[in-house]
Design a protein around this motif. Structure first.
Motif, PDB file in Angstrom:
ATOM      1  N   LYS A  31       0.834  -1.201   0.000  1.00 47.52           N
ATOM      2  CA  LYS A  31       0.000   0.000   0.000  1.00 47.52           C
ATOM      3  C   LYS A  31       0.872   1.256   0.000  1.00 47.52           C
ATOM      4  O   LYS A  31       2.083   1.188   0.207  1.00 47.52           O
ATOM      5  N   GLU A  32       0.233   2.396  -0.192  1.00 49.75           N
ATOM      6  CA  GLU A  32       0.973   3.664  -0.226  1.00 49.75           C
ATOM      7  C   GLU A  32       1.650   3.967   1.106  1.00 49.75           C
ATOM      8  O   GLU A  32       2.675   4.658   1.134  1.00 49.75           O
ATOM      9  N   ASP A  33       1.111   3.463   2.211  1.00 51.84           N
ATOM     10  CA  ASP A  33       1.718   3.716   3.522  1.00 51.84           C
ATOM     11  C   ASP A  33       2.820   2.708   3.858  1.00 51.84           C
ATOM     12  O   ASP A  33       3.374   2.726   4.957  1.00 51.84           O
ATOM     13  N   GLY A  34       3.133   1.821   2.910  1.00 44.49           N
ATOM     14  CA  GLY A  34       4.194   0.848   3.117  1.00 44.49           C
ATOM     15  C   GLY A  34       3.731  -0.481   3.693  1.00 44.49           C
ATOM     16  O   GLY A  34       4.503  -1.445   3.733  1.00 44.49           O
ATOM     17  N   GLN A  35       2.497  -0.547   4.140  1.00 48.77           N
ATOM     18  CA  GLN A  35       1.979  -1.800   4.693  1.00 48.77           C
ATOM     19  C   GLN A  35       1.822  -2.823   3.573  1.00 48.77           C
ATOM     20  O   GLN A  35       1.377  -2.514   2.482  1.00 48.77           O
ATOM     21  N   GLN A  36       2.191  -4.066   3.862  1.00 48.33           N
ATOM     22  CA  GLN A  36       2.112  -5.125   2.857  1.00 48.33           C
ATOM     23  C   GLN A  36       0.957  -6.073   3.134  1.00 48.33           C
ATOM     24  O   GLN A  36       0.618  -6.365   4.277  1.00 48.33           O
ATOM     25  N   VAL A  37       0.360  -6.541   2.042  1.00 50.52           N
ATOM     26  CA  VAL A  37      -0.733  -7.508   2.104  1.00 50.52           C
ATOM     27  C   VAL A  37      -0.314  -8.737   1.311  1.00 50.52           C
ATOM     28  O   VAL A  37       0.145  -8.616   0.163  1.00 50.52           O
ATOM     29  N   ALA A  38      -0.450  -9.913   1.887  1.00 47.80           N
ATOM     30  CA  ALA A  38      -0.154 -11.145   1.162  1.00 47.80           C
ATOM     31  C   ALA A  38      -1.271 -11.419   0.167  1.00 47.80           C
ATOM     32  O   ALA A  38      -2.452 -11.421   0.530  1.00 47.80           O
ATOM     33  N   ASP A  39      -0.910 -11.634  -1.080  1.00 47.83           N
ATOM     34  CA  ASP A  39      -1.903 -11.879  -2.124  1.00 47.83           C
ATOM     35  C   ASP A  39      -2.278 -13.360  -2.145  1.00 47.83           C
ATOM     36  O   ASP A  39      -2.042 -14.075  -3.115  1.00 47.83           O
ATOM     37  N   ASN A  44      -9.612 -11.511  -1.117  1.00 53.66           N
ATOM     38  CA  ASN A  44     -10.488 -11.743  -2.265  1.00 53.66           C
ATOM     39  C   ASN A  44     -10.489 -10.575  -3.252  1.00 53.66           C
ATOM     40  O   ASN A  44      -9.996  -9.480  -2.961  1.00 53.66           O
ATOM     41  N   SER A  45     -11.070 -10.812  -4.416  1.00 47.45           N
ATOM     42  CA  SER A  45     -11.036  -9.829  -5.506  1.00 47.45           C
ATOM     43  C   SER A  45     -11.731  -8.535  -5.139  1.00 47.45           C
ATOM     44  O   SER A  45     -11.265  -7.449  -5.507  1.00 47.45           O
ATOM     45  N   ASP A  46     -12.850  -8.623  -4.425  1.00 50.36           N
ATOM     46  CA  ASP A  46     -13.575  -7.411  -4.051  1.00 50.36           C
ATOM     47  C   ASP A  46     -12.715  -6.518  -3.158  1.00 50.36           C
ATOM     48  O   ASP A  46     -12.678  -5.286  -3.334  1.00 50.36           O
ATOM     49  N   GLU A  47     -12.028  -7.133  -2.206  1.00 51.29           N
ATOM     50  CA  GLU A  47     -11.128  -6.376  -1.331  1.00 51.29           C
ATOM     51  C   GLU A  47     -10.007  -5.734  -2.148  1.00 51.29           C
ATOM     52  O   GLU A  47      -9.652  -4.570  -1.932  1.00 51.29           O
ATOM     53  N   ASP A  53      -8.589   0.763  -6.311  1.00 52.54           N
ATOM     54  CA  ASP A  53      -9.270   1.969  -6.788  1.00 52.54           C
ATOM     55  C   ASP A  53      -8.961   3.186  -5.926  1.00 52.54           C
ATOM     56  O   ASP A  53      -9.108   4.324  -6.375  1.00 52.54           O
ATOM     57  N   SER A  54      -8.525   2.939  -4.690  1.00 56.76           N
ATOM     58  CA  SER A  54      -8.351   4.039  -3.746  1.00 56.76           C
ATOM     59  C   SER A  54      -6.918   4.563  -3.683  1.00 56.76           C
ATOM     60  O   SER A  54      -6.678   5.659  -3.175  1.00 56.76           O
ATOM     61  N   GLN A  55      -5.942   3.793  -4.200  1.00 56.69           N
ATOM     62  CA  GLN A  55      -4.546   4.210  -4.109  1.00 56.69           C
ATOM     63  C   GLN A  55      -3.694   3.464  -5.122  1.00 56.69           C
ATOM     64  O   GLN A  55      -4.137   2.483  -5.720  1.00 56.69           O
ATOM     65  N   ILE A  56      -2.469   3.934  -5.295  1.00 54.15           N
ATOM     66  CA  ILE A  56      -1.529   3.271  -6.204  1.00 54.15           C
ATOM     67  C   ILE A  56      -0.806   2.173  -5.427  1.00 54.15           C
ATOM     68  O   ILE A  56      -0.133   2.437  -4.431  1.00 54.15           O
ATOM     69  N   LEU A  57      -0.967   0.957  -5.898  1.00 52.33           N
ATOM     70  CA  LEU A  57      -0.360  -0.191  -5.232  1.00 52.33           C
ATOM     71  C   LEU A  57       0.907  -0.624  -5.956  1.00 52.33           C
ATOM     72  O   LEU A  57       1.038  -0.451  -7.163  1.00 52.33           O
ATOM     73  N   LYS A  58       1.810  -1.198  -5.211  1.00 57.96           N
ATOM     74  CA  LYS A  58       3.015  -1.788  -5.782  1.00 57.96           C
ATOM     75  C   LYS A  58       3.038  -3.276  -5.447  1.00 57.96           C
ATOM     76  O   LYS A  58       2.335  -3.727  -4.545  1.00 57.96           O
ATOM     77  N   THR A  59       3.842  -4.019  -6.173  1.00 60.59           N
ATOM     78  CA  THR A  59       3.954  -5.455  -5.903  1.00 60.59           C
ATOM     79  C   THR A  59       5.405  -5.820  -5.630  1.00 60.59           C
ATOM     80  O   THR A  59       6.328  -5.138  -6.081  1.00 60.59           O
ATOM     81  N   PHE A 252     -11.056 -18.620 -19.512  1.00 61.24           N
ATOM     82  CA  PHE A 252     -11.623 -17.274 -19.530  1.00 61.24           C
ATOM     83  C   PHE A 252     -11.783 -16.861 -18.077  1.00 61.24           C
ATOM     84  O   PHE A 252     -12.817 -17.056 -17.460  1.00 61.24           O
ATOM     85  N   ASP A 253     -10.701 -16.302 -17.513  1.00 58.14           N
ATOM     86  CA  ASP A 253     -10.618 -16.050 -16.078  1.00 58.14           C
ATOM     87  C   ASP A 253     -10.209 -14.610 -15.787  1.00 58.14           C
ATOM     88  O   ASP A 253      -9.561 -13.955 -16.611  1.00 58.14           O
ATOM     89  N   GLU A 254     -10.526 -14.182 -14.556  1.00 61.11           N
ATOM     90  CA  GLU A 254     -10.052 -12.866 -14.123  1.00 61.11           C
ATOM     91  C   GLU A 254      -8.538 -12.865 -13.976  1.00 61.11           C
ATOM     92  O   GLU A 254      -7.929 -13.858 -13.581  1.00 61.11           O
ATOM     93  N   MET A 255      -7.954 -11.741 -14.296  1.00 59.70           N
ATOM     94  CA  MET A 255      -6.507 -11.546 -14.219  1.00 59.70           C
ATOM     95  C   MET A 255      -6.053 -11.563 -12.751  1.00 59.70           C
ATOM     96  O   MET A 255      -6.783 -11.109 -11.865  1.00 59.70           O
ATOM     97  N   PRO A 256      -4.856 -12.080 -12.465  1.00 58.00           N
ATOM     98  CA  PRO A 256      -4.357 -12.056 -11.077  1.00 58.00           C
ATOM     99  C   PRO A 256      -4.263 -10.626 -10.536  1.00 58.00           C
ATOM    100  O   PRO A 256      -3.967  -9.681 -11.279  1.00 58.00           O
ATOM    101  N   ASN A 257      -4.481 -10.490  -9.243  1.00 57.49           N
ATOM    102  CA  ASN A 257      -4.422  -9.164  -8.602  1.00 57.49           C
ATOM    103  C   ASN A 257      -3.093  -8.460  -8.859  1.00 57.49           C
ATOM    104  O   ASN A 257      -3.054  -7.251  -9.097  1.00 57.49           O
TER     105      ASN A 257
END
Length: 275
Positions: A31-39, A44-47, A53-59, A252-257
Motif C-alpha cells: 500500500k501507499e503507507d508501506g503496509q504489505q498484504v499477502a496476495d 479476495n477480488s472485491d477487497e 481503486d483508492s490508491q496506487i499499489l506496488k507489488t 476465460f478467467d479474471e486476471m491475477p491481482n
C-alpha cells in the motif's frame, strides 16, 4: 517419488488449496503507507479492487523466509518440490528462489523452474506440471520439460482503459488524453517481458487484430483469455469475436491481482500455444 508443486499468486489459480500436491506462496502487495498484504486466497477480488481503486499499489516478490519455510515444511512430507513462479523478466522472484535453492539442504530436492510465465501462461504451466507429476516424472524431468516449452506461446495485452497506466506513471496524462480523443488503443506483446507491439483505432479493432495474429501463430484453434474487471457487454463482445474468428475459448478467467496492480481495470490478455 512424492513431488509437491509450488506456485505464486501471479498464476491466477483461485482454488489452489483444493488441488492435491499444489501449494501457494503469495506475492506481496504494498500500500501507499508501506503496509504489505499477502496476495493469498484470503485476500479476495472485491477487497483488492476496493484497495486498488483508492490508491496506487506496488507489488513485490514472495518473502524469502516464507518461501524457504514452505520448502522445509513440504520436504518433511515430499521427496522433491518444483517451484513454478513469475517470469524473471517481470520480477526478481525467480532469481532469488533459484539462488536459495542452491543451498546444500535444498540441492536435488527443490527445483525452481524458469517458466517465462505469468497469469494464463503460468496457469497452463502449473496444470502441465501437475499432469507430468501424475505421469510419474521426476522433479528434474518436470523442470526440463516446462523450460523446453517456455517460449511456445504468444500473448498480446490490450488495455481498454489507460487510467492505471497514467496513475502509475507509465504514460503521461497528455498522451492518454490524446489517445482517448483519437480513440487509440495500444496493443502490447508479452514474451516473458512486456513491450509495445502497436496501436489501433478502437478497442474492438485491437481485439480483431490480436485474434488474427494469434490465428497465424497457433497450431490449435483454442485461445486462453484473462481480464481485469470490465462491463459485461465488453466481455460478451470479446467472446463473440473469438467465436467469429474460429477459436475455441478454453480459459476465460479474471486476471491475477498482482498483474491488475499494474494494468488496472479493463485489460485483456490473449494467449495461444504452439505444439
Amino acid at each position: 517419488m512424492k513431488i509437491a508443486i509450488i506456485t505464486d499468486s501471479s498464476c491466477g489459480i483461485s482454488n489452489i488449496s483444493s488441488i492435491d500436491d499444489l501449494y501457494l506462496v503469495p506475492l506481496m502487495i504494498t500500500k501507499e503507507d508501506g503496509q504489505q498484504v499477502a496476495d493469498d486466497e484470503s485476500f479476495n477480488s472485491d477487497e483488492f479492487y476496493k484497495l486498488n481503486d483508492s490508491q496506487i499499489l506496488k507489488t513485490s516478490q514472495s518473502i524469502p523466509g516464507i518461501m524457504m519455510g514452505k520448502w522445509d515444511e513440504l520436504l518433511k512430507e515430499y521427496d522433491q518440490v518444483v517451484c513454478l513462479l513469475l517470469s524473471k523478466g517481470l520480477s526478481g522472484q525467480f532469481s532469488t528462489c533459484k539462488m536459495l535453492s542452491q543451498e546444500d539442504e535444498y540441492k536435488d530436492k527443490v527445483f525452481v523452474v524458469d517458466t517465462n510465465g505469468v497469469s494464463i501462461v503460468l496457469k497452463k504451466q502449473v496444470e502441465r506440471a501437475l499432469d507430468l507429476k501424475n505421469q510419474g516424472k521426476s522433479a528434474q524431468e518436470i523442470s526440463d520439460i516446462i523450460e523446453s516449452e517456455n517460449d511456445k506461446f504468444q500473448v498480446y495485452i490490450i488495455p481498454k482503459s489507460l487510467d492505471q497506466l497514467v496513475r502509475g506513471g507509465r504514460i503521461s496524462k497528455a498522451a492518454a488524453g490524446l489517445a482517448k480523443i483519437l480513440k487509440i488503443t495500444p496493443v502490447l506483446k508479452y514474451d516473458g517481458t512486456i513491450d509495445k507491439h502497436g496501436k489501433t483505432r478502437t478497442f474492438k479493432k485491437a481485439v480483431e487484430e490480436v485474434l488474427l495474429l494469434l490465428k497465424e501463430y497457433g497450431k490449435d484453434n483454442y485461445i486462453d483469455i484473462s481480464y481485469s474487471r470490465i462491463d459485461q457487454d465488453t466481455l460478451e463482445m470479446v467472446k463473440e469475436l473469438v467465436t467469429q474468428n474460429g477459436f475455441e475459448l478454453r480459459i476465460f478467467d479474471e486476471m491475477p491481482n498482482t498483474i491488475t496492480c499494474h494494468t488496472g481495470r479493463e485489460t485483456f490478455a490473449f494467449c495461444t500455444w504452439s505444439k
